[in-house]
Design an enzyme around this catalytic site. Structure first.
Site, short mmCIF file in Angstrom:
data_model
loop_
_atom_site.label_atom_id
_atom_site.label_comp_id
_atom_site.label_asym_id
_atom_site.label_seq_id
_atom_site.Cartn_x
_atom_site.Cartn_y
_atom_site.Cartn_z
CE LYS A 49 -0.46 -0.39 5.17
NZ LYS A 49 -1.44 -1.07 5.77
NE ARG A 147 -7.37 -0.03 10.47
CZ ARG A 147 -6.02 0.70 10.13
NH1 ARG A 147 -5.22 0.80 10.31
NH2 ARG A 147 -5.73 -0.55 9.80
CG HIS A 177 -4.40 -3.93 11.22
ND1 HIS A 177 -3.41 -4.79 11.26
CD2 HIS A 177 -3.75 -2.91 11.47
CE1 HIS A 177 -2.12 -4.29 11.09
NE2 HIS A 177 -2.37 -2.95 11.20
NE ARG A 233 -3.11 -8.12 7.43
CZ ARG A 233 -3.81 -8.59 8.12
NH1 ARG A 233 -4.93 -9.89 8.12
NH2 ARG A 233 -3.90 -7.17 9.21
CE1 TYR A 278 11.92 32.31 2.52
CE2 TYR A 278 11.74 29.82 2.61
CZ TYR A 278 11.61 31.32 1.69
OH TYR A 278 11.80 31.41 0.28
CB CYS A 325 13.55 26.05 1.27
SG CYS A 325 15.05 27.40 2.12
CG MET A 326 8.01 24.39 -1.13
SD MET A 326 6.96 24.88 -1.81
CE MET A 326 6.71 25.30 -1.08
CG ASP A 327 11.21 23.55 -3.68
OD1 ASP A 327 10.33 22.85 -3.69
OD2 ASP A 327 10.68 24.87 -3.40
C1 LIG Z 1 -0.72 -1.34 6.68
C2 LIG Z 1 -1.08 -3.11 7.35
C3 LIG Z 1 0.02 -4.28 7.75
C4 LIG Z 1 1.15 -3.59 7.03
O1 LIG Z 1 1.57 -3.69 8.25
P1 LIG Z 1 3.83 -2.83 8.91
O2 LIG Z 1 3.09 -2.99 10.59
O3 LIG Z 1 3.63 -2.26 7.96
O4 LIG Z 1 4.29 -5.05 8.65
C5 LIG Z 1 -0.71 -5.19 7.69
N1 LIG Z 1 -2.08 -5.71 7.48
C6 LIG Z 1 -2.89 -4.50 7.93
C7 LIG Z 1 -4.37 -4.22 7.84
C8 LIG Z 1 -2.54 -2.88 7.33
O5 LIG Z 1 -3.46 -2.76 7.10
#
Ligand SMILES: *Cc1c(COP(=O)(O)O)cnc(C)c1O
Length: 401
Positions: A49, A147, A177, A233, A278, A325-327
């Site tokens: 992601k 969540r 999770h 995951r 700045y 700065c920004m850039d």
């Molecule tokens: C982002 C996420 C993960 C991975 O999390 P890490 O802490 O980066 O390993 C696994 N499961 C779900 C549902 C997540 O949102």
């Protein structure tokens, strides 16, 4: 380890001299280590992601799949579609909410959805029937993160049972999770796991079963082997970082994938009383040799680091001075001889024997590595390196009609 030369990285200075280097050999090694940790019998869903935590979702997805991952996870349908457009055909799960209204795009792209309402599930089922296809669903369970997901209770069991009876639906998975698996004390993670397994048992008693049960993020992957179930995951550890300051990877086996680089654009010596940037926060009390860098907070080099961080030049540390700065930003190179325009600067990563780990920056910012790597902006090209060579240069800003 050999690295590409500065000429290769900038294509002889014909490109903007700012880049994030992505070491695909390390990404591959990290995934092979994760496979070793979980063993050969489980599935690994590589979490890619947020553009693979800023590393570039397509290249990282391909690398992880070639080195032990079986599936991919993203946070939104759009991220999943990007991977399909790159001709990646592994199963993809959307970890966040997908609205029922997006059913057509979901199913046409053959992407799995996390669901936690009957209404969304019904919309997916209806569209699957219309298209003459199946839709694979993963039931999200809220065991304490608050969540998304069903909070385990008899009504939730009844709802999931109704979902399982919808036409053209595959009950592919069920997941939860952890909100606190990344501290040493695992009491809360055990409580969440208890709620999760209890809910799965109640569903089984009601005749609802799943192909894959899963709950472990990076922290769970490292420290909760009994909870790996059918699939893990992992996220942040794939990119080479600890799950948190309390849950650590074996740094001989899991190594940082991203480093941030630029080239010096200007060098000059300022005198006593001159002030840099700045707000004039850095005031010289004698001659100071200042190098200007073409990178700033718009690139993800956070302004909160102003006057608190170092960079590497000629294998030595140089203090960042004045507000970022920004850039652009400035560094003090008084103590480094022969610094000139075009010299390479490492903002985090390694240079010779010196290194600035990204955690040094995130500690100062009081944030986590996830946030900093995600924030490396799209105007920073990604240079993918393997075997010491650049194998791909990803420019994001080259607009083409
Ligand atoms: C982002 C996420 C993960 C991975 O999390 P890490 O802490 O980066 O390993 C696994 N499961 C779900 C549902 C997540 O949102």
């Amino acid at each position: 380890m050999t690295r590409p030369t500065i000429e290769e990285c900038t294509e002889n200075y014909t490109k903007r001299p700012v880049w994030a280097e992505i070491d695909l050999d390390r990404a591959a090694g990290n995934m092979r280590e994760i496979r070793r940790i979980t063993g050969s019998n489980r599935l690994i869903t590589a979490v890619v992601k947020a553009d693979a935590y800023g590393h570039g979702a397509v290249m990282l997805a391909k690398t992880f799949l070639a080195n032990g991952a079986n599936r991919l996870a993203v946070s939104s349908l759009d991220e999943g579609v990007e991977l399909r457009q790159a001709k990646i055909d592994a199963p993809i799960l959307i970890l966040g909410h997908t609205a029922g209204e997006r059913a057509k795009e979901l199913i046409e792209n053959d992407i799995d959805a996390a669901v936690f309402t009957y209404a969304d599930s019904k919309a997916f089922s209806d569209m699957a029937v219309t298209l003459g296809r199946k839709v694979r669903l993963h039931i999200a369970v809220d065991t304490g993160m608050c969540r998304i997901g069903y909070v385990p209770c008899p009504d939730a069991v009844a709802d999931v049972k109704r979902i399982s009876e919808l036409p053209n639906v595959v009950m592919e998975g069920i997941f939860t999770h952890f909100s606190e698996a990344d501290i040493k004390d695992k009491t809360w993670a055990h409580e969440q796991y208890g709620r999760f397994s209890d809910f799965i048992e109640k569903l089984a008693a009601a005749g609802v079963t799943f192909n894959v049960c899963h709950c472990c993020n990076s922290a769970g992957t490292l420290e909760l082997p009994d909870f790996h179930l059918d699939m893990i995951r992992p996220g942040i550890i794939q990119y080479g970082y600890d799950a948190s300051s309390e849950v650590l990877v074996d740094s001989n086996k899991i190594k940082p994938v991203m480093s941030l680089h630029c080239c010096i654009t200007h060098v000059k010596t300022i005198g006593k009383g001159d002030a840099v940037g700045y707000g004039r926060h850095f005031k010289a009390d004698g001659p100071v040799k200042v190098a200007t860098l073409p990178i700033g907070y718009a690139d993800g080099y956070a302004r909160g680091l102003s006057q608190k961080t170092d960079v590497l030049i000629h294998g030595k540390r140089a203090r960042q001075i004045g507000n970022i700065c920004m850039d652009q930003c400035m560094v003090d190179v008084t103590h480094i001889p022969d610094v000139k325009v075009g010299d390479e600067v490492v903002l985090f990563g390694e240079q010779g024997d010196a290194s600035i780990p990204v955690t040094e920056l995130t500690d100062k910012l009081q944030t986590i590595v996830h946030e900093l790597t995600c924030n490396i902006n799209r105007r920073v090209p990604r240079l993918y390196v393997s075997g010491g060579k650049i194998i791909k240069r990803q420019e994001y800003l080259m607009y083409k009609e």
